[in-house]
Design a protein around this motif. Structure first.
Motif, PDB file in Angstrom:
ATOM      1  N   CYS A  58       0.825  -1.217   0.000  1.00  0.00           N
ATOM      2  CA  CYS A  58       0.000   0.000   0.000  1.00  0.00           C
ATOM      3  C   CYS A  58       0.852   1.257   0.000  1.00  0.00           C
ATOM      4  O   CYS A  58       0.560   2.222  -0.724  1.00  0.00           O
ATOM      5  N   MET A  62       1.152   4.064  -2.879  1.00  0.00           N
ATOM      6  CA  MET A  62       0.876   5.434  -2.462  1.00  0.00           C
ATOM      7  C   MET A  62       1.956   6.378  -2.979  1.00  0.00           C
ATOM      8  O   MET A  62       1.683   7.540  -3.323  1.00  0.00           O
ATOM      9  N   GLN A  65       1.177   7.876  -6.346  1.00  0.00           N
ATOM     10  CA  GLN A  65      -0.201   8.366  -6.331  1.00  0.00           C
ATOM     11  C   GLN A  65      -0.538   9.206  -7.560  1.00  0.00           C
ATOM     12  O   GLN A  65      -1.628   9.127  -8.105  1.00  0.00           O
ATOM     13  N   LEU A  76      -6.348   4.595  -3.988  1.00  0.00           N
ATOM     14  CA  LEU A  76      -5.330   3.825  -3.281  1.00  0.00           C
ATOM     15  C   LEU A  76      -5.916   2.555  -2.666  1.00  0.00           C
ATOM     16  O   LEU A  76      -7.089   2.517  -2.300  1.00  0.00           O
TER      17      LEU A  76
END
Length: 388
Positions: A58, A62, A65, A76
């Motif tokens: 994650c 991120m 992004q 996300l």
């Protein structure tokens, strides 16, 4: 170049085929905010970057992004949602997508490594199994020994492109021979296996399916020689038609062919059983030597991809991680074939891992990864210099 290296790699995947499979499996039902494509991207990212866990996946996404739209995802990925979907969404979607990608990217097959066996027109498969140790307290379903857990990965490798045709996994106690019956092969194919698959019920099953097999024979199996098939010379020590022992003949009643080869490296005799009567003993020997390709494949996925530690503990999560690992290996081999530069697999995955979020042209970089010798910066005259 406005797209990251990872976005260009994802662009190689046939999205329209994936969407069709999602509809067939009804995989987006109860998606809980994470559809199938988002999950696929997250798990493929995990393989290329070798993330240690859900948090790393994650956080890694991120950091990209501003480029998520290039990956075809709109938001996300959250750890809890990814964990839930890995546990509950069917792993069969990812298996079927891997097979579809294999069909699309390797339609003609890569026959570079098959020059020695080009005279064999039939499809060749290598069969083997490998153990992956896990903690029995965490993976309480992966029984192996009293205080040790393990999973056994059974694999049927397509020799043309050295990629899995089928994969099946069990707990560590499952024997290879019964698991091998899960695999189906086209009639007339050749299957090559080690002595762990010497089971006469399995050989009878293969014979009924119209398959040719070359299987290593254990030293404790008694065989009765009927007649010699051909004259031999080193390293072929024996080529004969044989009968099995009376007990074994109750299961497999037909005569077999025995080829004995002298292994100069290990200083021992290797005995091979086959139902193929027309090929030369040298061809049988070369077939068995090529079985080493599946050992190399197991080594590569365990070394370069994330298949020895798992981000989920359920069987479904493990299978999703394994099939996305196979998908990552498929992409790597495809890039290796397409590149003009002579990459080793280890260097290719290492360089991709380092530059995964860099905005460089994928195929331009694949063809010329290093600055050529003698290159000078065009603005060198404008650089600030120090007179020391």
């Amino acid at each position: 170049m406005n797209m990251t290296l990872f976005a260009q790699i994802v662009g190689l995947l046939p999205r329209e085929d994936f969407d069709k499979l999602v509809g067939q499996h009804n995989s987006n039902k109860h998606s809980k905010g994470l559809d199938s494509w988002h999950q696929l991207i997250a798990m493929v990212f995990c393989q290329f970057t070798k993330c240690e866990g859900l948090r790393d996946i994650c956080n890694g996404l991120m950091s990209a992004q501003g480029n998520l739209n290039h990956l075809g995802i709109s938001h996300l990925v959250k750890r809890s949602t990814l964990s839930y979907q890995n546990t509950h969404r069917s792993w069969e979607l990812f298996r079927d997508f891997y097979l579809k990608c294999k069909e699309r990217l390797f339609e003609q097959g890569n026959r570079k490594d098959r020059r020695k066996l080009s005279r064999i027109k039939a499809k060749i498969f290598m069969l083997d199994a490998s153990l992956i140790g896990v903690c029995l307290k965490v993976f309480d379903w992966a029984h192996y020994r009293q205080c040790k857990g393990a999973m056994k990965l059974h694999m049927l490798l397509d020799y043309d492109n050295c990629l899995p045709q089928y994969m099946y996994f069990t707990d560590g106690r499952k024997h290879e021979a019964p698991a091998a019956r899960q695999f189906s092969m086209p009639k007339g194919s050749v299957v090559v296996a080690d002595r762990g698959f010497l089971d006469f019920k399995l050989l009878q099953h293969w014979h009924e399916q119209g398959l040719n097999f070359v299987v290593r024979c254990r030293d404790d199996v008694s065989l009765e020689t009927i007649a010699s098939c051909s004259k031999t010379k080193m390293p072929i020590m024996k080529d004969a038609k044989i009968n099995l022992s009376p007990n074994s003949r109750k299961v497999y009643q037909r005569p077999l062919r025995l080829v004995e080869i002298w292994d100069e490296v290990n200083q021992k005799i290797i005995r091979l059983l086959t139902n193929q009567k027309t090929w030369t003993a040298q061809t049988i020997s070369e077939l068995y030597k090529q079985r080493w390709s599946i050992e190399i494949f197991f080594r590569d996925i365990k070394t370069h991809l994330k298949v020895k530690t798992f981000i989920g503990t359920s069987p479904n999560a493990v299978l999703i991680q394994l099939w996305t690992a196979m998908l990552a290996m498929l992409i790597l081999k495809y890039l290796k074939i397409k590149a003009k530069y002579n990459w080793s697999l280890a260097n290719l995955i290492s360089f991709i891992r380092i530059a995964i979020l860099s905005k460089i042209d994928l195929f331009k970089w694949l063809n010329q990864p290093f600055i050529p010798e003698g290159f000078t910066c065009p603005d060198a005259s404008q650089q600030l210099s120090f007179n020391l």
